[in-house]
Design a protein around this motif. Structure first.
Motif, mmCIF file in Angstrom:
data_model
loop_
_atom_site.group_PDB
_atom_site.id
_atom_site.type_symbol
_atom_site.label_atom_id
_atom_site.label_comp_id
_atom_site.label_asym_id
_atom_site.label_seq_id
_atom_site.Cartn_x
_atom_site.Cartn_y
_atom_site.Cartn_z
ATOM 1 N N GLU A 55 -31.366 97.052 37.398
ATOM 2 C CA GLU A 55 -30.670 95.768 37.353
ATOM 3 C C GLU A 55 -30.051 95.504 38.724
ATOM 4 O OE1 GLU A 55 -30.404 93.520 35.087
ATOM 5 O OE2 GLU A 55 -30.877 94.447 33.150
ATOM 6 N N SER A 56 -30.186 94.271 39.212
ATOM 7 C CA SER A 56 -29.613 93.933 40.509
ATOM 8 C C SER A 56 -28.138 93.571 40.368
ATOM 9 C CB SER A 56 -30.364 92.750 41.126
ATOM 10 O OG SER A 56 -29.679 92.273 42.273
ATOM 11 N N PRO A 57 -27.278 94.136 41.238
ATOM 12 C CA PRO A 57 -25.871 93.729 41.233
ATOM 13 C C PRO A 57 -25.689 92.354 41.873
ATOM 14 C CG PRO A 57 -26.279 95.269 43.008
ATOM 15 C CD PRO A 57 -27.557 95.190 42.224
ATOM 16 N N ILE A 58 -26.765 91.870 42.533
ATOM 17 C CA ILE A 58 -26.733 90.584 43.226
ATOM 18 C C ILE A 58 -27.432 89.524 42.379
ATOM 19 C CG2 ILE A 58 -27.361 89.347 45.332
ATOM 20 C CD1 ILE A 58 -27.601 92.098 46.702
ATOM 21 N N LYS A 59 -26.809 88.356 42.261
ATOM 22 C CA LYS A 59 -27.443 87.235 41.584
ATOM 23 C C LYS A 59 -27.985 86.249 42.622
ATOM 24 C CE LYS A 59 -24.965 87.241 37.178
ATOM 25 N NZ LYS A 59 -24.177 86.418 36.210
ATOM 26 N N PHE A 60 -29.069 85.578 42.275
ATOM 27 C CA PHE A 60 -29.676 84.578 43.147
ATOM 28 C C PHE A 60 -29.662 83.241 42.408
ATOM 29 C CE2 PHE A 60 -31.202 88.645 44.484
ATOM 30 C CZ PHE A 60 -31.308 88.557 45.871
ATOM 31 N N LEU A 61 -29.083 82.228 43.059
ATOM 32 C CA LEU A 61 -28.927 80.915 42.419
ATOM 33 C C LEU A 61 -28.205 81.056 41.076
ATOM 34 C CD1 LEU A 61 -32.505 79.467 43.141
ATOM 35 C CD2 LEU A 61 -30.429 79.199 44.512
ATOM 36 N N GLU A 62 -27.254 82.006 41.055
ATOM 37 C CA GLU A 62 -26.451 82.278 39.849
ATOM 38 C C GLU A 62 -27.288 82.845 38.701
ATOM 39 O OE1 GLU A 62 -23.156 82.131 39.921
ATOM 40 O OE2 GLU A 62 -23.356 81.518 42.016
#
Length: 260
Positions: A55-62
């Protein structure tokens, strides 16, 4: 080691053709999945690769994303004469599985290369170290492409059917032609599996002979995992095999298991 990168690229790109028209349904993988491969030249292990999903801790475009990491390194005597430590990372949308961002760090003997690639899916432009590259259709980095295409239904593919694929790598969008060869049972260190067989086209040159053949086998189940790749080179041949798999979403059921 560029040949090792070529084989890894094929592992992730082999099904891209299906992605041009079809949409994904339920992902065939989940966070925690880890695949390991070994490449052999004759009886000698030349390189190893590990690929895992988290799972990515970073979101892209929310939006939430998967973080997929592939690492490759030379082994044994090959590591003494030509040490390689390569790492490739991609972030893909958890729903569409389209890539947002890709990064690679390659250390090959005295050569070092890094690249950060941004995919703008709305404007159909890729921004990388060597410039901005417009594209049409669906284009992936060479890691994200396979994870997208593992989710495509290939039940209606016909023997002899040919496809063109698109993927971005370092200096632009590349194409490759692939032929579906049928179904075979293939043995690797983890057992014998029912597989789909593909034959990608390769260009003769410094590594490949004019009549060199390359084949790739992928499990014919819900996982769609590459278990083996084999290619002929100027002298001898190279084989890449699945050596370990864990955290799979679906059971990996070999026809028979290898015994010591």
């Amino acid at each position: 080691m560029k040949l090792f990168l070529f084989l890894i690229t094929l592992i992730f790109c082999i099904n891209t053709a299906f992605a041009q028209e079809l949409k994904i349904e339920t992902p065939a993988f989940k966070p925690g999945e880890k695949l390991s491969y070994k490449m052999k030249y004759g009886f000698f292990t030349a390189a190893e690769a590990n690929i895992h999903v988290e799972e990515s801790p970073i979101k892209f475009l929310e939006k939430p994303a998967y973080h997929i990491i592939a690492e490759g390194k030379t082994a044994g005597t090959f590591d003494v004469f030509y040490k390689v430590r390569n790492r490739y990372e991609t972030y893909v949308d958890e729903t569409t599985l389209m890539p947002y961002f890709y990064e690679e760090n390659r250390h090959e003997s005295n050569y070092k290369h890094t690249d950060k690639v941004t995919f703008n899916q709305n404007d159909h432009k890729i921004t990388a170290a060597k410039g901005v590259f417009p594209y049409t259709g669906k284009v992936f980095d060479f890691v994200s492409v396979y994870y997208f295409c593992r989710c495509i239904d290939v039940s209606k593919i016909r023997i002899g059917e040919k496809f063109d694929i698109q993927y971005f790598l370092e200096d632009g969008v590349h194409n490759m032609s692939i032929t579906y060869m049928g179904k075979e049972k293939i043995a690797c260190s983890m057992g014998t599996f029912n597989c789909l067989k593909f034959n990608p086209t390769i260009i003769p040159g410094r590594i490949f002979r004019k009549d060199s053949k390359l084949y790739l086998w992928i499990t014919d189940d819900n996982n769609r995992i590459p278990v083996k790749a084999h290619v002929e080179v100027i002298v001898g041949s190279l084989t890449m095999e699945l050596s370990a798999a864990s955290g799979l979403k679906y059971p990996l059921n070999p026809v028979s298991k290898e015994t010591d």
